[in-house]
Design a protein around this motif. Structure first.
Motif, short mmCIF file in Angstrom:
data_model
loop_
_atom_site.label_atom_id
_atom_site.label_comp_id
_atom_site.label_asym_id
_atom_site.label_seq_id
_atom_site.Cartn_x
_atom_site.Cartn_y
_atom_site.Cartn_z
N LYS A 113 0.85 -1.18 0.00
CA LYS A 113 0.00 0.00 0.00
C LYS A 113 0.90 1.23 0.00
CE LYS A 113 -3.95 -2.11 2.39
NZ LYS A 113 -4.85 -2.02 3.57
N LEU A 114 0.42 2.29 -0.64
CA LEU A 114 1.20 3.51 -0.76
C LEU A 114 0.53 4.60 0.05
CD1 LEU A 114 3.78 4.29 -2.33
CD2 LEU A 114 2.29 5.26 -4.09
N TYR A 115 1.26 5.18 1.00
CA TYR A 115 0.75 6.25 1.84
C TYR A 115 1.47 7.55 1.49
CZ TYR A 115 -1.62 2.78 4.77
OH TYR A 115 -2.45 1.78 5.22
N ARG A 116 0.67 8.62 1.39
CA ARG A 116 1.18 9.95 1.07
C ARG A 116 1.92 9.98 -0.27
NH1 ARG A 116 0.91 13.40 5.60
NH2 ARG A 116 2.40 14.81 4.60
N ALA A 146 4.32 7.90 16.41
CA ALA A 146 4.16 9.19 15.74
C ALA A 146 3.81 9.02 14.27
CB ALA A 146 5.43 10.03 15.89
N LEU A 147 4.23 7.93 13.67
CA LEU A 147 3.96 7.72 12.26
C LEU A 147 2.47 7.48 12.00
CD1 LEU A 147 7.01 5.51 11.22
CD2 LEU A 147 6.68 7.97 10.93
N ALA A 148 1.77 6.94 13.00
CA ALA A 148 0.33 6.72 12.84
C ALA A 148 -0.39 8.04 12.62
CB ALA A 148 -0.22 6.00 14.06
N GLY A 164 -0.96 7.78 8.87
CA GLY A 164 -2.19 7.00 8.97
C GLY A 164 -2.00 5.54 9.29
N VAL A 165 -0.77 5.10 9.54
CA VAL A 165 -0.52 3.71 9.90
C VAL A 165 0.69 3.66 10.84
CG1 VAL A 165 0.96 3.29 7.89
CG2 VAL A 165 -0.13 1.36 9.03
N ARG A 166 0.58 2.81 11.87
CA ARG A 166 1.71 2.60 12.76
C ARG A 166 2.39 1.29 12.38
NH1 ARG A 166 1.81 2.60 19.43
NH2 ARG A 166 4.01 2.01 19.67
#
Length: 276
Positions: A28-31, A113-115, A119-121
């Protein structure tokens, strides 16, 4: 042992072996640039991992360390430009795609903090200590990571020899610079302390956020940047005035998406970075 952990992103306003080549892992690709895939660690399946070429040593979230009752010890690390005391950790049996590492000495950290930021930890940040073991292709469009051989791509740059990072040469303001290719980064960042002539910088209020750090950066638009055989015009560049205390062998960070890359191949056998 001092370790260099270079997981950062811009938020606006041991022994091991490899299996058969060509195996693919969906992600999955975030940001638009964070690669999040599933792997196994020890007896834990379905472990959430960020794959990041900007991390030298793999980082385990404290929750995973607790679940697996992993041994830790006092250690230290450099996060972008800041030094910190951290727990070292022995991570067993990391397995992603055809890559299996039986035992790995990494870092333990609170990744909560990454969550908030993406949006995901993650349970794990898989770094170059794992990723360098075989060549791989990141297909941002298909959202698939493929290990092993790859098809020809139109652009390329030599990977610097003798570095534990993926480092390539570039030209900025007529000056030769070495940049670390960092898939966990969205832009081009320069260490201002190592680069003269970056005048008229505008403070955008942007901050660099990562594991245990937050630093302000400034930005400038450069008329041209050359990376390998690729040239970009009007490239927006982030500048952080500080630099790592210990020489890391590069002058800044390059997120592959800056190159407009749809796919990027890390070819460690031929010491090349390819993209299209």
């Amino acid at each position: 042992m001092r370790r260099t952990i270079l997981l950062v992103f811009i938020a606006l306003g041991a022994s091991g072996s490899c299996g058969a080549a060509g195996e693919s892992v969906p992600f999955k690709l975030y940001r638009g640039y964070f690669i999040v895939a599933k792997c196994s660690v020890g007896n834990q399946e379905n472990v959430t991992a960020i794959l990041d070429t900007g991390v030298s040593e793999t980082v385990a979230d404290l929750r995973l360390v607790k679940r697996l009752s992993l041994p830790t010890w006092a250690d230290s690390a450099t996060f972008l430009t800041k030094d910190a005391n951290v727990p070292g950790v022995s991570i067993p049996d990391i397995h992603i795609g055809p890559v299996k590492v039986e035992k790995l000495e990494g870092i333990a950290a609170d990744l909560s903090a990454l969550a908030h930021e993406i949006g995901v930890r993650p349970d794990l940040l898989i770094g170059m200590d794992v990723l360098h073991r075989t060549s791989f292709v990141i297909d941002y469009h298909a959202r698939v990571l493929t290990f092993g051989a790859h098809a020809a791509m139109p652009h390329g740059a030599l990977l610097a020899p003798g570095s534990r990072f993926a480092v390539i040469d570039s030209t900025v303001l007529g000056r030769k610079l070495r940049l670390q290719v960092d898939t966990g980064f969205s832009t081009l960042l320069l260490y201002g302390k190592r680069m003269d002539g970056l005048a008229d910088l505008k403070d955008t209020g942007t901050r660099v956020v990562g594991v245990g750090l937050e630093s302000r950066v400034r930005t400038i638009e450069l008329p041209e940047v050359q990376v390998g055989d690729w040239r970009g015009s009007h490239v927006r560049v982030s500048v952080i005035d500080d630099a790592p205390r210990e020489p890391a062998g590069f002058d800044g960070l390059l997120g592959p998406r800056v190159l407009g890359a749809r796919r990027v191949a890390f070819d460690f056998e031929n010491r090349m970075l390819f993209w299209d």
